[in-house]
Write a protein that holds these residues in place. Structure first.
Motif, mmCIF file in Angstrom:
data_model
loop_
_atom_site.group_PDB
_atom_site.id
_atom_site.type_symbol
_atom_site.label_atom_id
_atom_site.label_comp_id
_atom_site.label_asym_id
_atom_site.label_seq_id
_atom_site.Cartn_x
_atom_site.Cartn_y
_atom_site.Cartn_z
ATOM 1 N N ARG A 106 25.727 -67.321 -12.718
ATOM 2 C CA ARG A 106 24.572 -67.316 -11.825
ATOM 3 C C ARG A 106 24.857 -68.175 -10.606
ATOM 4 N N THR A 107 24.092 -67.932 -9.564
ATOM 5 C CA THR A 107 24.224 -68.682 -8.325
ATOM 6 C C THR A 107 22.928 -69.444 -8.092
ATOM 7 N N ILE A 108 23.025 -70.741 -7.839
ATOM 8 C CA ILE A 108 21.868 -71.608 -7.668
ATOM 9 C C ILE A 108 21.774 -72.012 -6.201
ATOM 10 N N GLU A 109 20.571 -71.898 -5.636
ATOM 11 C CA GLU A 109 20.338 -72.248 -4.232
ATOM 12 C C GLU A 109 19.732 -73.650 -4.149
ATOM 13 N N PHE A 110 20.207 -74.430 -3.196
ATOM 14 C CA PHE A 110 19.699 -75.779 -2.955
ATOM 15 C C PHE A 110 19.246 -75.900 -1.502
ATOM 16 N N ASP A 111 18.223 -76.694 -1.271
ATOM 17 C CA ASP A 111 17.789 -77.066 0.076
ATOM 18 C C ASP A 111 18.129 -78.533 0.267
ATOM 19 N N TRP A 112 18.723 -78.873 1.391
ATOM 20 C CA TRP A 112 19.086 -80.258 1.663
ATOM 21 C C TRP A 112 18.484 -80.634 3.004
ATOM 22 N N ALA A 113 17.486 -81.522 2.971
ATOM 23 C CA ALA A 113 16.771 -81.849 4.201
ATOM 24 C C ALA A 113 16.767 -83.341 4.508
ATOM 25 N N ASP A 114 17.547 -84.125 3.792
ATOM 26 C CA ASP A 114 17.520 -85.575 4.028
ATOM 27 C C ASP A 114 18.930 -86.126 4.269
ATOM 28 N N SER A 115 19.621 -85.545 5.222
ATOM 29 C CA SER A 115 20.984 -85.968 5.518
ATOM 30 C C SER A 115 21.006 -87.333 6.188
ATOM 31 N N ALA A 116 21.786 -88.251 5.638
ATOM 32 C CA ALA A 116 21.959 -89.570 6.257
ATOM 33 C C ALA A 116 22.918 -89.477 7.448
ATOM 34 N N ALA A 117 23.875 -88.562 7.354
ATOM 35 C CA ALA A 117 24.866 -88.424 8.419
ATOM 36 C C ALA A 117 24.302 -87.693 9.640
ATOM 37 N N TYR A 118 23.418 -86.720 9.394
ATOM 38 C CA TYR A 118 22.840 -85.922 10.477
ATOM 39 C C TYR A 118 21.319 -85.894 10.320
ATOM 40 N N PRO A 119 20.647 -86.993 10.661
ATOM 41 C CA PRO A 119 19.198 -87.061 10.485
ATOM 42 C C PRO A 119 18.478 -85.944 11.238
ATOM 43 N N GLY A 120 17.416 -85.436 10.618
ATOM 44 C CA GLY A 120 16.625 -84.393 11.260
ATOM 45 C C GLY A 120 17.170 -82.991 11.071
ATOM 46 N N THR A 121 18.261 -82.844 10.333
ATOM 47 C CA THR A 121 18.808 -81.515 10.090
ATOM 48 C C THR A 121 18.473 -81.073 8.673
ATOM 49 N N ALA A 122 18.504 -79.783 8.458
ATOM 50 C CA ALA A 122 18.269 -79.215 7.130
ATOM 51 C C ALA A 122 19.269 -78.083 6.925
ATOM 52 N N ARG A 123 19.583 -77.846 5.692
ATOM 53 C CA ARG A 123 20.522 -76.768 5.389
ATOM 54 C C ARG A 123 20.275 -76.255 3.987
ATOM 55 N N LYS A 124 20.771 -75.061 3.740
ATOM 56 C CA LYS A 124 20.759 -74.474 2.407
ATOM 57 C C LYS A 124 22.207 -74.280 1.997
ATOM 58 N N PHE A 125 22.443 -74.424 0.693
ATOM 59 C CA PHE A 125 23.768 -74.093 0.191
ATOM 60 C C PHE A 125 23.638 -73.555 -1.218
ATOM 61 N N TRP A 126 24.652 -72.844 -1.649
ATOM 62 C CA TRP A 126 24.631 -72.188 -2.935
ATOM 63 C C TRP A 126 25.840 -72.628 -3.738
ATOM 64 N N VAL A 127 25.634 -72.777 -5.047
ATOM 65 C CA VAL A 127 26.717 -73.121 -5.972
ATOM 66 C C VAL A 127 26.745 -72.044 -7.041
ATOM 67 N N HIS A 128 27.912 -71.447 -7.247
ATOM 68 C CA HIS A 128 28.036 -70.453 -8.318
ATOM 69 C C HIS A 128 28.419 -71.175 -9.600
ATOM 70 N N LEU A 129 27.673 -70.891 -10.641
ATOM 71 C CA LEU A 129 27.914 -71.503 -11.946
ATOM 72 C C LEU A 129 28.431 -70.410 -12.883
ATOM 73 N N PRO A 130 29.700 -70.449 -13.259
ATOM 74 C CA PRO A 130 30.238 -69.441 -14.174
ATOM 75 C C PRO A 130 29.451 -69.413 -15.485
ATOM 76 N N ALA A 131 29.448 -68.278 -16.136
ATOM 77 C CA ALA A 131 28.625 -68.058 -17.328
ATOM 78 C C ALA A 131 28.911 -69.068 -18.447
ATOM 79 N N ARG A 132 30.103 -69.525 -18.581
ATOM 80 C CA ARG A 132 30.442 -70.421 -19.686
ATOM 81 C C ARG A 132 30.288 -71.899 -19.320
#
Length: 68
Positions: A33-59
């Motif tokens: 499965r693929t899990i989506e994350f929202d990241w809106a509290d960047s210390a390096a780039y304040p005021g930015t937001a991003r989404k990213f996805w991590v694929h988790l293999p079945a096992r």
């Protein structure tokens, strides 16, 4: 030395890459499965937001801190 940002000289917004045969489901192979994350509290780039996805293999087992 600082180098200013410059966009690519050629517009590539319409470029699409084809997936190869190893990118489709294979018989007998668990899907995972693929899990989506929202990241809106960047210390390096304040005021930015991003989404990213991590694929988790079945096992694999997701850490309990990951919300799905």
């Amino acid at each position: 030395m600082q180098v200013p940002f410059r966009p690519l000289p050629v517009d590539q917004s319409d470029v699409r890459y084809l997936h190869g045969p190893d990118s489709v489901r294979q018989p007998g192979v668990p899907a995972g499965r693929t899990i989506e994350f929202d990241w809106a509290d960047s210390a390096a780039y304040p005021g930015t937001a991003r989404k990213f996805w991590v694929h988790l293999p079945a096992r694999s087992v997701a850490p309990s801190s990951w919300t799905t």
